[in-house]
Design a protein around this motif. Sequence first.
Motif, short mmCIF file in Angstrom:
data_model
loop_
_atom_site.label_atom_id
_atom_site.label_comp_id
_atom_site.label_asym_id
_atom_site.label_seq_id
_atom_site.Cartn_x
_atom_site.Cartn_y
_atom_site.Cartn_z
N VAL A 134 0.84 -1.20 0.00
CA VAL A 134 0.00 0.00 0.00
C VAL A 134 0.88 1.25 0.00
CG1 VAL A 134 -1.50 1.40 1.52
CG2 VAL A 134 -2.09 -0.99 1.02
N LYS A 135 1.90 1.26 0.88
CA LYS A 135 2.79 2.43 0.98
C LYS A 135 3.58 2.62 -0.31
CE LYS A 135 4.05 0.79 5.03
NZ LYS A 135 4.64 0.54 6.35
N GLU A 136 4.11 1.51 -0.83
CA GLU A 136 4.91 1.58 -2.06
C GLU A 136 4.09 2.12 -3.21
OE1 GLU A 136 7.76 -2.08 -1.52
OE2 GLU A 136 7.17 -1.91 -3.62
N VAL A 137 2.90 1.55 -3.41
CA VAL A 137 2.05 1.96 -4.53
C VAL A 137 1.63 3.42 -4.34
CG1 VAL A 137 -0.20 1.60 -5.63
CG2 VAL A 137 1.26 -0.37 -5.06
N TYR A 138 1.28 3.80 -3.11
CA TYR A 138 0.84 5.18 -2.88
C TYR A 138 1.94 6.16 -3.26
CZ TYR A 138 -0.86 9.49 -1.16
OH TYR A 138 -1.25 10.81 -1.14
N ARG A 155 -4.47 10.25 5.30
CA ARG A 155 -3.26 10.32 6.14
C ARG A 155 -2.00 10.05 5.32
NH1 ARG A 155 -5.64 9.89 11.36
NH2 ARG A 155 -7.43 11.22 10.99
N LEU A 156 -2.10 9.19 4.31
CA LEU A 156 -0.95 8.95 3.43
C LEU A 156 -0.60 10.24 2.68
CD1 LEU A 156 -1.90 5.42 2.03
CD2 LEU A 156 0.29 5.96 3.13
N ALA A 157 -1.64 10.95 2.23
CA ALA A 157 -1.41 12.21 1.52
C ALA A 157 -0.72 13.22 2.43
CB ALA A 157 -2.75 12.77 1.02
N ALA A 163 6.67 15.05 3.95
CA ALA A 163 7.97 14.66 3.38
C ALA A 163 8.45 15.71 2.39
CB ALA A 163 7.85 13.30 2.72
N GLU A 164 7.52 16.28 1.61
CA GLU A 164 7.90 17.32 0.64
C GLU A 164 8.42 18.56 1.33
OE1 GLU A 164 4.91 18.22 -2.31
OE2 GLU A 164 4.87 16.08 -2.84
N LYS A 165 7.84 18.87 2.51
CA LYS A 165 8.29 20.05 3.26
C LYS A 165 9.73 19.86 3.72
CE LYS A 165 4.00 21.62 5.06
NZ LYS A 165 3.15 21.21 6.17
#
Length: 171
Positions: A134-138, A155-157, A163-165
């Motif tokens: 799930v994490k990999e595909v997301y 929550r994944l979003a 992470a982008e920040k």
Amino acid sequence: MNAPQIAVYPGSFDPLHNGHLDIIKRCCPLFDEVIVAVLGNQTKDALFSVAERVGIIRSEIDDLEACRVEGFSGLLVDFMDREGARIIVRGLRAVSDFEYEFQMALMNRRLNSRVETVFLVPKDEYIYLSSRLVKEVYFLGGDLEGLVGATALERLAKKGQEAEKVDPRGG
Ligand SMILES: Nc1ncnc2c1ncn2[C@@H]1O[C@H](COP(=O)(O)OP(=O)(O)O)[C@@H](O)[C@H]1O
Ligand SMILES: [Mg+2]
């Protein structure tokens, strides 16, 4: 009157996906109470904190009576003693799960002889589903429609934005 049969469904749930939810829905009618127990022992490798994982699960089991979610660390059998639970529920996907699950079941029985482990099999469309995938595909931008719930996706979003920040290149 017999004591209520309390079952514990333990796991990492990092995050909960529809294969997990399928197992939860299958075991609820079988027991008086089901406790989904989020293991916090290896939190450093997890994407979500125990509190975040508990929050995701709570939003998905809202409509299930006699089902609740708790975080725990330490030995599962000790957590079960505190909760008055005797039954461990685990999901079995494929032969690859079997050896590990078999060892865990026997070890838990050795640690507490009153504990029994029962295995449930999910709907076939979830057989290949894991939190790792799930994490990999997301994070590779794949479509998880029908595989995880709305709260987990949200929550994944949020994790992706955090992470982008930290690394604006998307690191
Ligand atoms: N797709 C799935 N279908 C059914 N059961 C599953 C699925 N994925 C995981 N499970 C089961 O859910 C439980 C929790 O899994 P997981 O979150 O990976 O925690 P753990 O770290 O204990 O393996 C385990 O019993 C696992 O076998
Ligand atoms: Mg697993």
